[in-house]
Structure formats: C-alpha cells, structure tokens
Design a protein around this motif. Structure first.
Motif, mmCIF file in Angstrom:
data_model
loop_
_atom_site.group_PDB
_atom_site.id
_atom_site.type_symbol
_atom_site.label_atom_id
_atom_site.label_comp_id
_atom_site.label_asym_id
_atom_site.label_seq_id
_atom_site.Cartn_x
_atom_site.Cartn_y
_atom_site.Cartn_z
ATOM 1 N N PHE A 293 0.800 -1.227 0.000
ATOM 2 C CA PHE A 293 0.000 0.000 0.000
ATOM 3 C C PHE A 293 0.837 1.284 0.000
ATOM 4 O O PHE A 293 0.294 2.375 -0.155
ATOM 5 C CB PHE A 293 -0.939 0.004 1.217
ATOM 6 C CG PHE A 293 -1.799 -1.225 1.307
ATOM 7 C CD1 PHE A 293 -2.805 -1.455 0.382
ATOM 8 C CD2 PHE A 293 -1.578 -2.170 2.301
ATOM 9 C CE1 PHE A 293 -3.597 -2.594 0.461
ATOM 10 C CE2 PHE A 293 -2.363 -3.311 2.383
ATOM 11 C CZ PHE A 293 -3.372 -3.525 1.456
ATOM 12 N N GLY A 294 2.139 1.159 0.227
ATOM 13 C CA GLY A 294 3.009 2.334 0.154
ATOM 14 C C GLY A 294 3.092 3.150 1.427
ATOM 15 O O GLY A 294 3.684 4.230 1.428
ATOM 16 N N PHE A 295 2.523 2.657 2.531
ATOM 17 C CA PHE A 295 2.557 3.403 3.789
ATOM 18 C C PHE A 295 3.523 2.749 4.777
ATOM 19 O O PHE A 295 3.610 1.523 4.853
ATOM 20 C CB PHE A 295 1.166 3.466 4.430
ATOM 21 C CG PHE A 295 0.219 4.397 3.728
ATOM 22 C CD1 PHE A 295 0.208 5.751 4.040
ATOM 23 C CD2 PHE A 295 -0.648 3.928 2.749
ATOM 24 C CE1 PHE A 295 -0.659 6.613 3.393
ATOM 25 C CE2 PHE A 295 -1.518 4.784 2.099
ATOM 26 C CZ PHE A 295 -1.523 6.137 2.415
ATOM 27 N N LEU A 296 4.241 3.592 5.520
ATOM 28 C CA LEU A 296 5.046 3.097 6.633
ATOM 29 C C LEU A 296 4.532 3.724 7.923
ATOM 30 O O LEU A 296 3.812 4.725 7.900
ATOM 31 C CB LEU A 296 6.532 3.404 6.426
ATOM 32 C CG LEU A 296 6.995 4.856 6.217
ATOM 33 C CD1 LEU A 296 7.057 5.638 7.523
ATOM 34 C CD2 LEU A 296 8.371 4.876 5.564
ATOM 35 N N LYS A 297 4.893 3.120 9.038
ATOM 36 C CA LYS A 297 4.498 3.646 10.344
ATOM 37 C C LYS A 297 5.659 4.445 10.925
ATOM 38 O O LYS A 297 6.795 3.978 10.933
ATOM 39 C CB LYS A 297 4.117 2.507 11.290
ATOM 40 C CG LYS A 297 2.868 1.755 10.865
ATOM 41 C CD LYS A 297 2.602 0.566 11.778
ATOM 42 C CE LYS A 297 1.370 -0.213 11.313
ATOM 43 N NZ LYS A 297 1.152 -1.430 12.141
ATOM 44 N N LEU A 298 5.354 5.637 11.399
ATOM 45 C CA LEU A 298 6.365 6.498 12.007
ATOM 46 C C LEU A 298 6.020 6.653 13.483
ATOM 47 O O LEU A 298 4.981 7.211 13.831
ATOM 48 C CB LEU A 298 6.394 7.858 11.316
ATOM 49 C CG LEU A 298 7.533 8.795 11.720
ATOM 50 C CD1 LEU A 298 8.886 8.193 11.374
ATOM 51 C CD2 LEU A 298 7.381 10.148 11.036
ATOM 52 N N MET A 299 6.897 6.131 14.338
ATOM 53 C CA MET A 299 6.637 6.122 15.775
ATOM 54 C C MET A 299 7.541 7.112 16.498
ATOM 55 O O MET A 299 8.754 7.136 16.284
ATOM 56 C CB MET A 299 6.874 4.724 16.348
ATOM 57 C CG MET A 299 6.502 4.603 17.821
ATOM 58 S SD MET A 299 6.916 2.996 18.540
ATOM 59 C CE MET A 299 8.668 3.215 18.820
ATOM 60 N N SER A 300 6.937 7.936 17.343
ATOM 61 C CA SER A 300 7.712 8.801 18.228
ATOM 62 C C SER A 300 8.265 7.941 19.358
ATOM 63 O O SER A 300 7.510 7.289 20.079
ATOM 64 C CB SER A 300 6.829 9.911 18.799
ATOM 65 O OG SER A 300 7.483 10.558 19.873
ATOM 66 N N ASN A 301 9.576 7.929 19.518
ATOM 67 C CA ASN A 301 10.176 7.077 20.545
ATOM 68 C C ASN A 301 9.927 7.591 21.959
ATOM 69 O O ASN A 301 10.074 6.848 22.923
ATOM 70 C CB ASN A 301 11.679 6.938 20.295
ATOM 71 C CG ASN A 301 11.976 6.000 19.145
ATOM 72 O OD1 ASN A 301 11.272 5.020 18.935
ATOM 73 N ND2 ASN A 301 13.004 6.299 18.378
ATOM 74 N N THR A 303 6.914 9.066 22.983
ATOM 75 C CA THR A 303 5.515 8.836 23.360
ATOM 76 C C THR A 303 4.974 7.491 22.888
ATOM 77 O O THR A 303 3.920 7.059 23.345
ATOM 78 C CB THR A 303 4.619 9.938 22.769
ATOM 79 O OG1 THR A 303 4.674 9.868 21.333
ATOM 80 C CG2 THR A 303 5.081 11.317 23.227
ATOM 81 N N LYS A 304 5.671 6.858 21.936
ATOM 82 C CA LYS A 304 5.251 5.607 21.299
ATOM 83 C C LYS A 304 3.990 5.775 20.451
ATOM 84 O O LYS A 304 3.387 4.785 20.028
ATOM 85 C CB LYS A 304 5.047 4.498 22.337
ATOM 86 C CG LYS A 304 6.327 4.067 23.033
ATOM 87 C CD LYS A 304 6.109 2.845 23.911
ATOM 88 C CE LYS A 304 7.407 2.390 24.561
ATOM 89 N NZ LYS A 304 7.223 1.194 25.414
ATOM 90 N N LEU A 305 3.589 7.015 20.197
ATOM 91 C CA LEU A 305 2.455 7.261 19.308
ATOM 92 C C LEU A 305 2.893 7.064 17.864
ATOM 93 O O LEU A 305 4.012 7.424 17.485
ATOM 94 C CB LEU A 305 1.918 8.677 19.504
ATOM 95 C CG LEU A 305 1.285 8.974 20.872
ATOM 96 C CD1 LEU A 305 0.876 10.434 20.954
ATOM 97 C CD2 LEU A 305 0.083 8.064 21.119
ATOM 98 N N MET A 306 1.994 6.499 17.049
ATOM 99 C CA MET A 306 2.324 6.198 15.656
ATOM 100 C C MET A 306 1.441 6.988 14.706
ATOM 101 O O MET A 306 0.302 7.319 15.015
ATOM 102 C CB MET A 306 2.153 4.705 15.374
ATOM 103 C CG MET A 306 3.185 3.818 16.037
ATOM 104 S SD MET A 306 3.245 2.201 15.247
ATOM 105 C CE MET A 306 4.349 1.328 16.340
ATOM 106 N N GLU A 307 2.004 7.277 13.549
ATOM 107 C CA GLU A 307 1.246 7.855 12.449
ATOM 108 C C GLU A 307 1.671 7.161 11.167
ATOM 109 O O GLU A 307 2.752 6.561 11.103
ATOM 110 C CB GLU A 307 1.488 9.361 12.353
ATOM 111 C CG GLU A 307 2.951 9.746 12.217
ATOM 112 C CD GLU A 307 3.158 11.252 12.248
ATOM 113 O OE1 GLU A 307 2.424 11.951 11.521
ATOM 114 O OE2 GLU A 307 4.047 11.712 12.983
ATOM 115 N N GLN A 308 0.815 7.226 10.170
ATOM 116 C CA GLN A 308 1.136 6.618 8.882
ATOM 117 C C GLN A 308 1.581 7.692 7.902
ATOM 118 O O GLN A 308 0.960 8.754 7.806
ATOM 119 C CB GLN A 308 -0.075 5.864 8.327
ATOM 120 C CG GLN A 308 -0.341 4.535 9.015
ATOM 121 C CD GLN A 308 -1.328 3.685 8.240
ATOM 122 O OE1 GLN A 308 -2.235 4.195 7.597
ATOM 123 N NE2 GLN A 308 -1.154 2.373 8.294
ATOM 124 N N VAL A 309 2.657 7.400 7.187
ATOM 125 C CA VAL A 309 3.192 8.334 6.196
ATOM 126 C C VAL A 309 3.430 7.562 4.907
ATOM 127 O O VAL A 309 3.970 6.448 4.935
ATOM 128 C CB VAL A 309 4.517 8.974 6.672
ATOM 129 C CG1 VAL A 309 5.026 9.971 5.644
ATOM 130 C CG2 VAL A 309 4.335 9.647 8.026
#
Length: 325
Positions: A293-301, A303-309
């Motif tokens: 699908f072309g998306f990766l997960k970007l995690m803030s180390n 807070t451990k919160l994730m977003e898709q980019v």
C-alpha cells in the motif's frame, strides 16, 4: 557524582571502556557521542549568531579577528579548540569529578564599551542559561550561581543541578580596566563536559521505558529505519524492504538528516529498544504492507504514538520535521 559517571560509561552505544579502576577510566567515544557533540557545537554557533545579530554585533572567527581593517565599537570573536575525533582518540576521565585530560573548548569573546560591560554580562548570562535549557529535556536543570567579583573581573557560572551535586557547564567572565576603552566578556564551555551532562540528564529522565530522553535538537540520530518481519527465513519481500531501507537511508542522508540502521536480524521490539536506548527521535517501521500500500508507520520514541506516512512523502515530511534542528 561517581556512581552517575560510572553509569554513563556503561552506555555501550556511546562509549568504549579501554581500562577502568577506582579512580580513572580510559575511554573512546563512539559515533553517537561524536554526533551528539557535533550537534551541540553547531547549535552553539547558531544560537550565538542569532543573539549577536539581535544586538547588531558582528562576530568573527579567531583566525580572522587580527586582520580587521576596522574595529567596530561592539564585536565578538569565536574561538574553537576542537579535538579531531575522526580518529579513535583515547580520553582519560577522573571518575570522581568527570573531568577529562583532553578537552574541546568553545569560547565567545565579546568586546564592548567599558561602561556597558556589566549590563552585557547580565544579558548574556540569561542568553547562555536559556540556551542550555533549550537543548535539554529538563529546562529547570540549569541555574546561575551568584556573581563573584575580584579586582576588575566579574565571574558567574551556569550549573546543572543534579540530585547528587551540581556540575559547572559554562563560565562567564567580564573584565574591565579603568584605562581601557573596551571591556571583555567571555563565555566558555567544554564540549566533552556538555556531552556528559546532557547524557546524564537523559539517563535521569529515563524511566521504566528505557528511553534516553535527549532533546531532538541534539539527538545523534533523528530517525531509525526498522523492519518488521513475521518470518524467520528471509523472504522475497524482505529483500525488497531492505533495498527500500537502503534507498530511504541514502535520501535522508542527502537531506542531512542523521539516520540509524538497527540490526534488522533482530525482532522489531528489540530494534525499537535499541533505538530508544540511543535517544533516536523517531522510528520508521517498514513491513510487508508497506510494499502493498506504500505506507510506513512512524513512531515517536518518546511517546510511542504512531502515524502513517506514504513513502513518496516520507523524506519531505522528515525534512520539514527536522528543518530547525
């Protein structure tokens, strides 16, 4: 401070211990330590430039200051005595104080009209304290000790207030003479000492989550590229993901975003653990779905919160995120 210093030296990602006894240790700085010191150095230069520009004060490198055809009424001189850490230089450390036998010194000398010298000392001690707070995850860690006056010189130290005692991080001195037109204000710090203090601050903020809390401005690596694989054997999609990681790593490095590649043979949770122990700001996670699908997960180390980019936006997004660091 001895216990804290020994704890620091156990950070295998940052230091190699060659020899240690009750009093001293011989160490070599690893790449993350060198990058962190470089980031401190660059940020020091940028901040001094901003504040000097605010006062319309030209600042010269030490090697050029003696060649000035015209001496301004107000000007600064930057002195940088930096050790070459491209080679594996051995450092000897006193475990009781954290003092090193070899030091890289950063110094800003400001030459000002004598009658304005104390005013500038008061202003610049505020600037310098704020700078230390701006590169730390604990802004309240730093404070200013009372002014000391001796003959024609006023001195003040900026210190880091740790639970087991304070550590001087920067010294400001202002020297004036009745017969001299100019006063001289000097702000000086040791780069290796700054490294140790900020690492210790990060360790003290390290709670049960084992995250080395470094400010994003000085973190040695901004992003890590991790791989998630559910298979023990290397599959075709793993090969493509590794190629994608190599490509993204190259692109980020071209954009001057320091990037860490963890050991991809480890499970994802151990890759993330390694990133967090080095104070990496973000972890980008590539997996089989990334190829589909072309998306990766970007995690803030932190807070451990994730977003898709999306892959096509990732490098641009990273550049915007870290453009001021």
């Amino acid at each position: 401070m001895k216990i804290e210093i020994e704890k620091l030296l156990q950070m295998k990602q940052f230091f190699t211990i060659l020899q240690i006894n009750d009093k001293k240790a011989k160490i070599i700085l690893k790449k993350p330590s060198k990058l962190l010191m470089n980031n401190i150095h660059v940020n020091w230069l940028k901040y001094n430039y901003v504040k000097s520009d605010k006062h319309q004060m030209p600042v010269y490198l030490n090697s050029l200051s003696s060649k000035l055809a015209y001496v301004p009424l107000l000007y600064g001189v930057v002195k940088q005595d930096i050790h070459d850490y491209h080679k594996n230089m051995e450092l000897e450390m006193d475990l009781d104080t954290g003092n090193l036998t070899k030091k890289s010194l950063l110094k800003l000398d400001i030459f000002i009209p004598r009658e304005e010298a104390i005013q500038y000392l008061i202003q610049w001690q505020r600037y310098r304290k704020y700078w230390w707070s701006s590169i730390s995850t604990t802004p309240s860690l730093f404070s200013v000790i009372d002014f000391k006056y001796e003959n024609n010189t006023a001195n003040v130290d900026i210190v880091a207030q740790f639970p087991n005692g304070h550590q001087t991080v920067e010294t400001l001195s202002c020297e004036t003479h009745p017969n001299h037109k100019y006063g001289q204000l000097s702000c000086s710090l040791c780069l290796e000492n700054a490294l140790l203090v900020l690492l210790l601050d990060g360790l003290n903020n390290n709670q049960k989550d084992e995250y080395l809390r470094l400010h994003r401005k000085i973190a040695p690596f901004k992003i890590s590229l991790a791989l998630k694989s559910d298979k023990e054997d290397i599959m075709d999609h793993d090969v493509f993901l590794l190629k994608m990681v190599t490509f993204l790593h190259h692109k980020l490095q071209m954009d001057k975003i320091s990037t860490w590649l963890p050991n991809h043979s480890l499970p994802l949770d151990l890759q993330i653990k390694e990133n967090r122990q080095m104070g990496v700001t973000y972890t980008a996670i590539l997996e089989e779905e990334t190829l589909k699908f072309g998306f990766l997960k970007l995690m803030s180390n932190s807070t451990k919160l994730m977003e898709q980019v999306h892959l096509k936006d990732f490098c641009k997004y990273a550049s915007l995120t870290f453009r001021d660091t």
